[in-house]
Design a protein around this motif. Structure first.
Motif, PDB file in Angstrom:
ATOM      1  N   ALA A   1       0.856  -1.181   0.000  1.00 33.36           N
ATOM      2  CA  ALA A   1       0.000   0.000   0.000  1.00 33.36           C
ATOM      3  C   ALA A   1       0.892   1.232   0.000  1.00 33.36           C
ATOM      4  CB  ALA A   1      -0.940   0.019   1.209  1.00 33.36           C
TER       5      ALA A   1
ATOM      6  N   SER B   1      -2.679  -6.525  -0.277  1.00 34.76           N
ATOM      7  CA  SER B   1      -2.858  -5.080  -0.391  1.00 34.76           C
ATOM      8  C   SER B   1      -4.109  -4.626   0.346  1.00 34.76           C
ATOM      9  CB  SER B   1      -2.945  -4.688  -1.869  1.00 34.76           C
ATOM     10  OG  SER B   1      -3.090  -3.294  -2.008  1.00 34.76           O
TER      11      SER B   1
ATOM     12  N   GLY C   1      -3.873   1.279  -3.026  1.00 38.91           N
ATOM     13  CA  GLY C   1      -3.636  -0.157  -2.956  1.00 38.91           C
ATOM     14  C   GLY C   1      -3.963  -0.830  -4.269  1.00 38.91           C
TER      15      GLY C   1
END
Length: 454
Positions: free
Chosen positions: A136, A167, A160
């Motif tokens: 992220a 993620s 993300g």
């Protein structure tokens, strides 16, 4: 009906089934293999989650406020506490990682690791995410510290990868971290205006969840899941423990040619069905007892493996043991249904086919009993099988309120009625010569089956 004859037939069927290694493996051996496998997979999952680190890229770290950078008085002097309240908190610690006050790792969370990035465009940010170097990205608005001093509202973006689990988990974790930090920034802004940090919360609301530790919350969630899953597993194992013996006692005897020998014996056909029903019930109920025993062992061993997680009383041990009594009518119901279908089948292969609709009926009722908010009440106590599962769930629950014993007569009464109807169908089919002596699949032609004319 002569009970001595029924007991003799039941003992004979039990003895024959105990010689079948396949049945013994499905009833006794498979649970012994499955439960340690489930525990091992759970331990591996938690271990892998703990060892895995979620990498969060930071863009614009230099724009974050520095703790106490704009404060002139020395913090140790008069008014030091007020100055500390007025200081904007630092999102990152001296080591460049997220401050422990915001990124404390919970038992069910992977740790976060901050990594500064040099990226100026959205294309560069997308490239960092696509390369999987970070899970992220947090983009700090330029001039964030200055905007906070001017009482403006800077923006912090979280990016993300869509559709990717790591993620998604990283975005959730960093969003929670940023929210905690933003709350402290808001408190500092209030303090600079001479207001208390909780100025925007004029009423303090205390709920049961807010006073629990993270370990206790996880234990509560795990307990709620086990209370619903354990009765479901018992039902599946009891159904398995009833199906295979019932098929072998009925369709299997037709294939082996031993059904005729049993029919010419002095035993009445109702007594034969009763003996087979008693033997099948014993195997189904024995499967439930064996699984409850394994669960009791697991509940006793779990606190030793993880005392911090399993030290809060997950389920009621006495309630788990009491589930054995609630399993008796279910075992009788499954035995009667399996016998009725097994008698109709002409071979073990066809008997296995006929058991599929039984699963289609059992599974929806079992899943319905696991629906959040469903409990024993004036309606659910009359729903066959689901009421027994809800009864078992309530037995295992660790709750301060009184147990609803007023629903027990309806639960066991409705199950007894279903058992009687299923047994009536089995006895009725056993008196039909066309069912008992139908041609086998390898024999004649044109035999009738549940799925149509052959």
């Amino acid at each position: 009906m002569r009970w001595s004859v029924v007991r003799l037939i039941a003992a004979r069927e039990v003895r024959d089934q105990l010689r079948d290694r396949r049945t013994l493996f499905l009833i006794l051996g498979l649970p012994v293999l499955m439960y340690p496998l489930f525990v091992g997979v759970g331990i591996l999952f938690v271990t892998a989650l703990k060892e895995k680190k979620l990498v969060v890229g930071l863009v614009g770290v230099e724009h974050l406020p520095r703790a106490e950078a704009d404060l002139a008085p020395v913090l140790g002097g008069p008014g030091g506490a007020a100055q500390r309240l007025r200081a904007y908190p630092s999102l990152l610690g001296p080591d460049g990682q997220f401050a422990p006050a915001y990124a404390t790792t919970a038992l069910d969370s992977a740790p976060l690791r901050a990594q500064p990035l040099d990226a100026a465009t959205d294309e560069e940010l997308t490239a960092h995410l696509a390369s999987r170097r970070v899970d992220a990205i947090v983009v700090i608005d330029p001039g964030t510290a200055t905007k906070l001093d001017r009482d403006e509202r800077p923006t912090v973006r979280v990016l993300g990868r869509d559709g990717e689990e790591n993620s998604k988990l990283a975005v959730q974790r960093i969003t929670s971290v940023l929210q905690k930090w933003a709350d402290d920034v808001k408190g500092a802004r209030f303090a600079r205006r001479g207001l208390p940090p909780n100025f925007d919360k004029p009423i303090e609301i205390r709920d049961p969840q807010s006073e629990k530790t993270s370990e206790k919350k996880i234990a509560d969630d795990l307990r709620d899941m086990l209370v619903k899953v354990i009765p479901f597993l018992l039902v599946m194992w009891m159904l398995t423990g009833a199906i295979y013996p019932a098929i072998d006692m009925t369709a299997g005897e037709k294939e082996r040619g031993t059904m005729e020998t049993l029919l010419i014996s002095p035993a009445e056909r109702t007594e034969i069905v009763a003996g087979k029903f008693l033997a099948t019930t014993c195997f189904s109920f024995g499967t439930a007892m064996w699984n409850v025993t394994l669960m009791l062992v697991a509940v006793a061993v779990a606190p030793l493996l993880a005392p911090g997680l399993f030290g809060h009383g997950l389920i009621s041990i006495a309630g788990l043991a009491a589930c054995i009594l609630a399993a008796v009518p279910l075992a009788m119901l499954f035995a009667a249904l399996a016998l009725s279908l097994g008698i109709f089948a002409r071979s073990t292969k066809e008997g296995n086919y006929y058991m599929v609709p039984l699963f289609f009926v059992v599974l929806p009722l079992a899943y319905w009993s696991m629906t959040p908010g469903i409990e024993l009440d004036g309606f659910t106590r009359w729903v066959p099988m689901a009421n027994a599962l809800l009864f078992q769930q309530r037995l295992m629950s660790v709750r301060p309120d009184a147990f609803p014993w007023q629903h027990a007569p309806a639960v066991f009464g409705s199950l007894s009625l279903c058992v009687a109807l299923a047994l009536f169908a089995a006895v009725r089919q056993f008196h039909r010569e066309g069912v008992l002596f139908r041609e086998s699949e390898a024999g004649g032609k044109g035999g009738w089956s549940l799925f149509g004319k052959k």
